[in-house]
Design a protein around this motif. Structure first.
Motif: not given
Ligand code: 1HN
Length: 318
Positions: A235-237, A213-216, A199-200, A193-195
């Motif tokens: 990662x969101x494509x 759109x990519x986070x570590x 990302x968006x 619910x935080x990730x």
């Protein structure tokens, strides 16, 4: 003895991928898990009902450094505590408020999309108090531990499965960057619910040149990668997005958490759908394509931090 000059050619060539790109279909994994749920008990010490994704070129793990497995804990079941030298993480596919891992006494609730990290040599056990089976991905640096001859594990001496300091979830006591004075941050859970909003809502200028759109998932204690040996990414494509073709000396294990698409790896097309897993070996050209009308989300792990520490991480695009 051997003349070193005969090795000149072999030493000068480029890094060699450990194997070919590979896809594992969710349908087959689910069938194997269902069979394991019928046949395999977890009531002896240390045992896990996990199906490992074994790369045929290796016969051991998913890549030469990392291992993916998919684990099922049945409704009402508890799995004994053990610890090992490998660092581990769980990314939850089917969970709930009553599903949790206890790491060094910290209760970590596991709901769909949550990431739970477990530093190496930490005691951990899994409990499912719900009416539904729980399923998650395990990733461990088991390949590396075997290469280094440092893989070992032991069961917890206690017969008690509920070895927690407090029945309160870790996210309550250890949110974000709060820690006891003089102590280290002990955040062990990254909630979906935080990730998902992070990302968006990512700013366009923060997008990665290669991966968009990519986070570590950073380790809160160090501010660095998830673990010294490997890191976790989400990662969101976006619809019709194509990432740039590139390659690097690190390898990447992927899970298609949402949506479908294709990944071109060294000229081979890997068509993945929700639930599938695939591996992009080290030093192979690749790019992701989302041909669908919905955004796709990929969860992945990579041994990049290890290579960076050793000064041997390289990447290039074309
Ligand atoms: C392990 O200890 C777990 O603790 C899961 O749940 C998967 C794969 C290889 C080696 C150890 C767990 C594993 C594993």
């Amino acid at each position: 003895m051997k003349g070193l000059w005969v090795r000149e050619e072999e030493l000068r060539v480029e890094p060699k991928p450990f194997g070919a790109p590979r896809l594992w279909k969710w349908g087959k994994i689910r069938t194997a898990l269902e069979a394991a749920a019928r046949l395999v008990p977890t009531n002896y010490k240390g045992a896990r009902r996990a199906i490992q994704l074994v790369h045929p070129a290796l016969g051991t793990w998913t890549s030469h450094t990392l291992g993916f497995a998919v684990q099922l804990v049945k409704a009402g079941e508890s799995v004994y505590s053990h610890r090992h030298t490998a660092a581990a993480m769980r990314f939850v596919l089917q969970g709930g408020e009553g599903v949790y891992t206890i790491t060094n006494g910290e209760k970590c609730v596991m709901e769909r999309g949550d990431l739970v990290i477990q530093p190496n040599w930490g005691w951990h056990n899994h409990i499912n108090e719900t009416e539904e089976d729980a399923v998650w991905i395990d990733c461990l640096d088991v390949g590396l531990m075997h290469l280094l001859r440092t893989m070992f594990q032991e069961p917890h001496p206690s017969e008690e499965v509920r070895l927690y300091n407090s029945p309160v979830d870790n996210t309550v006591r250890n949110p974000a960057a709060l820690a006891p004075v003089g102590g280290k941050a002990k955040k062990l859970v990254y909630k979906w619910r935080e990730t998902f909003p992070a990302l968006t809502e990512m700013l366009p200028q923060d997008k990665s040149p290669f991966d968009g759109r990519c986070m570590e998932y950073l380790n809160p204690a160090t501010g660095g990668p998830t673990f010294p040996t490997f890191s976790c990414w989400i990662q969101m494509l976006e619809r019709e997005e194509e990432t740039q073709t590139h390659r690097h000396t690190a390898n990447h294990l992927y899970h298609a958490f949402q949506g479908s698409g294709t990944t071109e790896v060294d000229g081979q097309e890997i068509a993945w759908e929700e639930g599938d897993f695939f591996v992009v070996p080290n030093w192979t050209w690749h790019r992701h394509v989302n041909g669908g009308s919905q955004p796709a989300i990929l969860f992945s792990t990579t041994d990049r931090p290890l290579l960076e520490t050793l000064g041997v991480y390289r990447e290039e695009s074309r």
